[in-house]
Structures are given as structure tokens and as C-alpha cells.
Design a protein around this motif. Structure first.
Motif, PDB file in Angstrom:
ATOM      1  N   THR A  51       0.850  -1.182   0.000  1.00 12.76           N
ATOM      2  CA  THR A  51       0.000   0.000   0.000  1.00 12.76           C
ATOM      3  C   THR A  51       0.888   1.236   0.000  1.00 12.76           C
ATOM      4  OG1 THR A  51      -1.743  -1.139   1.232  1.00 12.76           O
ATOM      5  CG2 THR A  51      -1.826   1.259   1.191  1.00 12.76           C
ATOM      6  N   LEU A  52       0.735   2.066  -1.012  1.00 13.31           N
ATOM      7  CA  LEU A  52       1.528   3.291  -1.125  1.00 13.31           C
ATOM      8  C   LEU A  52       0.594   4.475  -0.932  1.00 13.31           C
ATOM      9  CD1 LEU A  52       4.215   4.680  -1.755  1.00 13.31           C
ATOM     10  CD2 LEU A  52       3.612   4.579  -4.176  1.00 13.31           C
ATOM     11  N   VAL A  71      -1.569  -2.795  -4.074  1.00 13.29           N
ATOM     12  CA  VAL A  71      -1.175  -3.875  -4.978  1.00 13.29           C
ATOM     13  C   VAL A  71      -1.178  -5.187  -4.216  1.00 13.29           C
ATOM     14  CG1 VAL A  71       0.584  -4.746  -6.553  1.00 13.29           C
ATOM     15  CG2 VAL A  71       0.264  -2.286  -6.310  1.00 13.29           C
ATOM     16  N   ASP A  72      -2.108  -6.054  -4.587  1.00  8.08           N
ATOM     17  CA  ASP A  72      -2.139  -7.407  -4.051  1.00  8.08           C
ATOM     18  C   ASP A  72      -2.010  -8.390  -5.215  1.00  8.08           C
ATOM     19  OD1 ASP A  72      -4.530  -7.066  -5.275  1.00  8.08           O
ATOM     20  OD2 ASP A  72      -5.796  -7.597  -3.555  1.00  8.08           O
ATOM     21  N   SER A  73      -2.311  -9.656  -4.987  1.00  2.00           N
ATOM     22  CA  SER A  73      -2.137 -10.662  -6.041  1.00  2.00           C
ATOM     23  C   SER A  73      -3.002 -10.361  -7.259  1.00  2.00           C
ATOM     24  CB  SER A  73      -2.487 -12.043  -5.483  1.00  2.00           C
ATOM     25  OG  SER A  73      -1.705 -12.333  -4.347  1.00  2.00           O
ATOM     26  N   LEU A  74      -4.254  -9.961  -7.009  1.00  5.44           N
ATOM     27  CA  LEU A  74      -5.164  -9.659  -8.115  1.00  5.44           C
ATOM     28  C   LEU A  74      -4.651  -8.490  -8.943  1.00  5.44           C
ATOM     29  CD1 LEU A  74      -7.863 -10.046  -9.568  1.00  5.44           C
ATOM     30  CD2 LEU A  74      -8.936  -8.620  -7.818  1.00  5.44           C
ATOM     31  N   ALA A 123      -6.137   1.054  -7.531  1.00  6.39           N
ATOM     32  CA  ALA A 123      -6.854   1.935  -6.606  1.00  6.39           C
ATOM     33  C   ALA A 123      -7.062   1.254  -5.260  1.00  6.39           C
ATOM     34  CB  ALA A 123      -8.194   2.346  -7.201  1.00  6.39           C
ATOM     35  N   ASN A 124      -7.081   2.075  -4.212  1.00  6.56           N
ATOM     36  CA  ASN A 124      -7.267   1.580  -2.850  1.00  6.56           C
ATOM     37  C   ASN A 124      -8.682   1.817  -2.342  1.00  6.56           C
ATOM     38  OD1 ASN A 124      -6.310   0.379  -0.452  1.00  6.56           O
ATOM     39  ND2 ASN A 124      -6.056   2.391   0.493  1.00  6.56           N
TER      40      ASN A 124
END
Length: 636
Positions: A51-52, A71-74, A123-124
């Protein structure tokens, strides 16, 4: 990196020129591949997410939206897929569009498209995702309408924008309801609080709707617009009016897959809405069948591939409806490579034949374009799910999952999916035969002057063909294999909805049925077009065949229904209402009404101006009697 590529063409295009802008834009996007692969590798190795946090974007009362990247696996898988396809399209376009005077503008639009897609993926929160969502919509409008002097390009771009407005409006409503219910738009907060609001209802017009069902339904309508599902699909084939690299970028790995990504991202919501999941299964399978049948008799090479995209998106959507989001993303990643290969291969054919796109005016290109023939064959076999190519590992799993569901929706999806597989194999074989294996049917000079294209166009095709062969085999165990913890917490599947274990116990006939129907459709097409053309031409003359052909060739008359019975009705009704309100009500009670009333009143008053004293005395007697009545009987 793609954003800098966009700036190089938009702000400094005249300074760098058509030589340096394509090079700079392509180089920057290729660098983004390297960063995406590094990101994916670190996620796999460290089994973590990133997470940025950049800054606070919106802070109003208790609403705080931060601009941050997650940014995760998906997201990592999508990053690799999008940047890979975009890089191939960028490099390919440098040669395909080199004679266009507006090449710098075109390359900047490609980079802008990629930039917004990366914003959407990383996007978060829902609002930041919506920025990317709208950005790819705007970019697609610019790309489809790139040749803006063509009327058909104008129409196609406006059509794509308007149909996507329907889905975008519903997505925006879903975001409003999410904030109303959860008091936040951050993914982590919303997904964590879902079990606490399962009993909440939203009241609309006195009707109580389960809040989760309403949110999921609106989210899915938004996904329908972007991913061109049945009802909101008509913009997708018309998007072929843009340059061929645009078709590859829109159809392969970017805009149309945004809807599938959205559903997978919101799996924590959809898993608690079984009614919406069933609806998604029905719509997805219906789309797969509809688009596959429509592609049977299309004559534009790009439209055939476009309808195959629509059909494959149906497979992905109904895989999500079966709660198999991981399989849907697996099919998405496989499909991206062989669909980009098919579109860019079609572009190579069109480029070699002096912009000819009609399948009926091609033929005999097997020896003239041997490399293109090879890559198109690989792409077509991967599309139909030929054993051990990319599509085989994902499409067959989706069909096996549908029959394992043991429900009406699952069996319905399996039945339509099997028929769609048959039609897909048929029109893929038809395309190969009419373009490469049949006798030449086009202009003699065009056929004789056809030749393979330069390395800038053939090298991306070579890379995509390798991925179309091997990507399914190498990524299967990581993405959908038993014991794989790749997805970690990026996708949630309710244990009661997990079906991958069930397909291991599926009866053998159900497992081989997709392959049987695929091979049957493929060889039937070759049999008809290779040795039974005389009988087929006789069949074409029958009335039943003509009606059947027109129905499928005219896309099930969706456009006609929309134009005649929806759009035109709205225009006529709006015109009638305008006439009644503006010319009728407003004029009647406005300027004309006041003027006419005053005229009538003054004409009536003028009757008392007779010039006779007896008339005036009679009038004043009446007035005196009325005044006396008021004073005596009303106590005034």
C-alpha cells in the motif's frame, strides 16, 4: 511510465516528432512491464501486499478519501497482463500507423489509456477506482474516434460513450449506497464490515431492498457496460471503427476486462448475495451463447474477432457468477494474449491487403503470408480451447464448474457454454479457411502485392504466440491449483460456494464434452467450406436459411430494436412532451395566455362603452345593489 509517454506525445509531440514520440512511448511502457514483473515476483516471494499512501484527496465532514495505491495478487496479475499487451500494441503501432500524420497523438492516446487502466487496477478505494474507470472510457472514445473525419467513427465513439454511461451511472449509484451503508469508501474497511450489515435494507419507493443485494446488482450493471454483456454489448463490435491496434488494446486486456476485475475485486460483497450471483451466471452464459452465434456469419474479420471477445467475456462473467473468481481471472489472463494475437494478426492481414477487411475478398494467403498464417492458427486454436494451448486450461474448467454447480443456473450455463464452444470453433475455422486456405477471391493486384510485415509488427506477434501456447500451462497451478495460496486475501470465496474440488469427481463424459463439441464445430466448418460448397450454396438459396442468416448477421436485431422501439420512441415522446409543455402549457399560461386573456377582457369591457346614458345608469344601479347587499347582509 505510461503517463510520461502520454505527456511526450501530447505536450512535446511537435518537438519530438513522429520519429521519437513512438520510441519514447513504447520504451516507457516496456519499462512498466519490468516493474510489473518485479512487483509480481516480490508478491509471490514475500506473500504480502503493498500500500503506497500518497496524500489526502478529499476530506469533507466524516468522508476522507486518500489517494493511495494498493497492490495485491489480483492487482499484480492485472498489472502484468495490461502492461504486456499494451507494450506489444505500442511497438506494433509504430509500424502499423507510421504513415499516419497524427502518429504522435495516437501514441499519446494509447499511453493515456494504459495509464488510466493502471489507476483502475491499483486503486485503494472505490472513488479512485472510478477515476480510472471513467478515464478508460474517455480514452476509448478518443481512440475509437481517432479518425474523426469518418462519420462511422463518430457514431461508434458516441455509441460506446452513451452505452457505457448507463453502466457508469449504476456504478456511481453503487458507490453512493456503499458510502451510505459503510460510511467509508476504502476497500479494506468496506469488505471487513460486510458481515455486520447483512440485515440492513434500503427503502426505495416504499419497497425494502436488501442493501448488499442492491449494491451488488448496481455494481454488476456497471460491469455489464464495460464488459459488454447482453443488453449493453452493442458498442463493442462498432468499436472496430478505430485503428486495429486500438481494437487489440480495448478487447484484449484493458477496458472490457475492467468489469470482470471489478466483480473479482468485490468478491467480499458478491459472496453474500446469492441472488445476484445467479443473475450474473444467467447473463454471462447468455452473452457467451449470443455472441458466439452472432459471430458465425459476420463478414468483417475484425467483427468476427470482436464477437469472440464478447463471447469469452461471457465465460468470465458466468465464472464469477459461480463464485470462481480465480478461474475468471485465469481465463482473463489467458484470453488477453491470444485475443491480442488474433487482433494484431488481423491487423497484419489488413495491412498487407491494402486495408481490405471483408473475409469474402480474401483467400489464398497461406503461401503469401506464412508467418501470419502460423500465428493466426495458434491464436484461433487457443481461442477454441484446443488441447494444451492457453484457452484449453481455463475455458474447460469454467464449463466443468458450471455442471458441478448442481443447480438450474449452473446447468443452464453449461448448456449454453457448450453451444458457444461449438460456434466459436466453427467461426474460427471459417475465418482461417476463408483467409488462408480458400482460392483467392480478392483483387488480383492486391493479392499479388501482399507481403509479410516488418519486424516491428511480426516480433510482437511472435511473443504473443508463445504466450498463447505456454501461458496456460505454466500459470495453471499457481492461479487455480490445489494448495496454492497465491490469492491470499485478494479474493474471497465462501466455502459453501467452492467448486474446484467438485470437478475432480465429475463424470468423464462431462469432462470431454467441451472438447468433443469444439472439435465437431472446427471440423464441420472445414468440411462444409472445403468439400461441400456446392450443397452449401444450394442451402443458402432456401427461405429458411435466409431468415436464419439475416437474424444472426444482423446481430439478433438488437440495434434495430434499440433504434426503432427505444431510441425513436423516446425522441418522439420527448418531442410531444416538448410541444405540449413548451408550446402548450408554458405558452398558454405564459406570454400568449396573458395576452389573449387581456384581449378578451378588454373586448368584453368595450361592450359597455355604448355612448348611451341609459346603459351607464343601468350598470351603476347593478353596482349600487351589489354594494348595498354586501353592507346589509354581510355586516361590513
Amino acid at each position: 511510465m505510461p503517463f510520461f509517454g502520454f505527456l511526450s506525445g501530447s505536450l512535446f509531440g511537435k518537438f519530438f516528432g513522429n520519429t521519437w514520440v513512438p520510441f519514447i512511448a513504447s520504451l516507457l511502457v516496456v519499462q512498466s512491464i519490468i516493474l510489473s514483473v518485479i512487483t509480481l515476483g516480490s508478491l509471490i516471494y514475500f506473500e504480502t501486499t503493498y500500500t503506497l499512501d500518497i496524500a489526502t484527496w478529499i476530506s469533507v465532514d466524516n468522508l476522507e478519501v486518500r489517494w493511495s495505491f494498493y497492490v495485491d495478487s489480483l492487482a499484480a496479475i492485472m498489472l502484468v497482463v495490461v502492461t504486456s499487451i499494451s507494450s506489444c500494441v505500442h511497438v506494433y503501432s509504430t509500424e502499423y500507423m507510421k504513415n499516419d500524420p497524427h502518429l504522435s497523438r495516437f501514441m499519446s492516446y494509447l499511453s493515456l489509456f494504459t495509464f488510466f487502466m493502471l489507476i483502475l487496477i491499483t486503486a485503494n478505494n472505490f472513488l479512485q477506482m472510478f477515476v480510472g474507470w471513467e478515464g478508460v472510457g474517455v480514452s476509448s472514445y478518443l481512440l475509437i474516434n481517432f479518425w474523426f473525419t469518418r462519420v462511422q467513427a463518430n457514431k461508434a465513439a458516441i455509441k460506446a460513450m452513451l452505452l457505457n454511461r448507463v453502466g457508469d451511472f449504476c456504478l456511481l449509484l453503487a458507490i453512493f449506497v456503499i458510502y451510505f451503508l459503510f460510511n467509508s469508501l476504502d476497500y479494506d474497511i468496506v469488505f471487513t464490515l460486510v458481515p455486520l450489515v447483512l440485515d440492513n435494507y434500503i427503502i426505495i419507493g416504499g419497497i425494502h431492498f436488501p442493501a448488499i443485494d442492491l449494491i451488488c446488482f448496481l455494481l454488476f450493471i456497471g460491469a455489464m457496460g464495460k464488459s459488454a454483456q447482453l443488453g449493453l454489448h452493442t458498442w463493442l463490435p462498432d468499436a472496430m471503427e478505430g485503428p486495429t491496434p486500438v481494437s487489440a488494446l480495448i478487447h484484449a486486456a484493458t477496458m472490457v476486462t475492467a468489469g470482470v476485475f471489478l466483480i473479482a475485486r468485490c468478491s467480499y460483497l458478491f459472496e453474500f448475495s446469492p441472488a445476484v450471483l445467479n443473475f450474473i451466471t444467467i447473463i454471462g452464459s447468455s452473452t457467451a451463447f449470443f455472441a458466439a452465434t452472432t459471430g458465425l456469419f459476420q463478414n468483417d474479420i475484425k467483427k468476427v474477432i470482436a464477437y469472440s471477445t464478447c463471447s469469452q467475456l461471457g465465460y468470465m462473467i458466468f465464472a464469477c457468477g459461480l463464485s470462481s473468481y480465480d478461474v475468471a481471472i485465469f481465463h482473463l489472463s489467458n484470453h488477453a494474449f491470444f485475443k491480442a494475437l488474433l487482433f494484431l494478426g488481423a491487423g497484419s492481414i489488413i495491412h498487407s491487403l491494402s486495408d481490405e477487411q471483408d473475409l469474402r475478398r480474401m483467400g489464398g494467403l497461406k503461401k503469401i503470408l506464412p508467418f501470419t498464417y502460423a500465428v493466426m492458427t495458434v491464436g484461433s486454436l487457443a481461442l477454441i480451447g484446443f488441447p494444451f494451448l492457453a484457452g484449453f486450461y481455463s475455458k474447460d474448467v469454467i464449463l466443468e464448474l458450471s455442471i458441478s454447480k448442481s443447480s438450474i443456473e449452473g446447468h443452464f450455463a453449461f448448456f449454453l457454454g457448450i453451444l458457444a464452444a461449438f460456434c466459436t470453433a466453427f467461426y474460427s475455422a471459417r475465418l482461417l479457411f476463408l483467409v488462408f486456405l480458400s482460392n483467392p477471391n480478392g483483387n488480383k493486384n492486391v493479392i499479388l502485392n501482399a507481403h509479410e510485415n516488418p519486424i516491428e509488427m511480426t516480433f510482437p506477434l511472435f511473443l504473443l504466440s508463445l504466450f498463447s501456447i505456454f501461458i496456460g500451462y505454466f500459470s495453471k497451478d499457481m492461479l487455480i491449483g490445489f494448495g496454492s495460496d497465491f490469492w491470499v486475501s485478494s479474493i474471497f470465496i465462501n466455502p459453501s460456494n467452492y467448486l474446484l474440488a467438485d470437478i475432480e469427481f465429475l463424470a468423464t463424459p462431462y469432462k470431454i464434452m467441451p472438447l468433443i463439441f469444439t472439435l465437431l464445430g472446427f471440423f464441420l466448418a472445414f468440411y462444409i467450406y472445403n468439400s461441400q460448397m456446392v450443397a452449401y450454396l444450394q442451402l443458402k438459396k432456401t427461405a429458411i436459411y435466409k431468415h436464419f442468416y439475416n437474424f444472426l448477421n444482423k446481430k439478433w436485431f438488437f440495434d434495430r430494436v434499440y433504434v426503432q422501439y427505444l431510441t425513436q420512441k423516446i425522441i418522439n415522446t420527448s418531442t410531444d412532451i416538448y410541444i405540449e409543455i413548451d408550446r402548450g402549457l408554458l405558452e398558454k399560461w405564459g406570454p400568449s395566455g396573458i395576452t389573449n386573456s387581456l384581449l378578451r377582457f378588454t373586448k368584453y369591457l368595450s361592450k359597455f362603452q355604448s355612448g348611451q346614458i341609459i346603459d351607464y345608469l343601468y350598470f351603476w344601479c347593478i353596482v349600487t345593489v351589489l354594494i348595498g347587499y354586501i353592507i346589509l347582509f354581510l355586516d361590513i
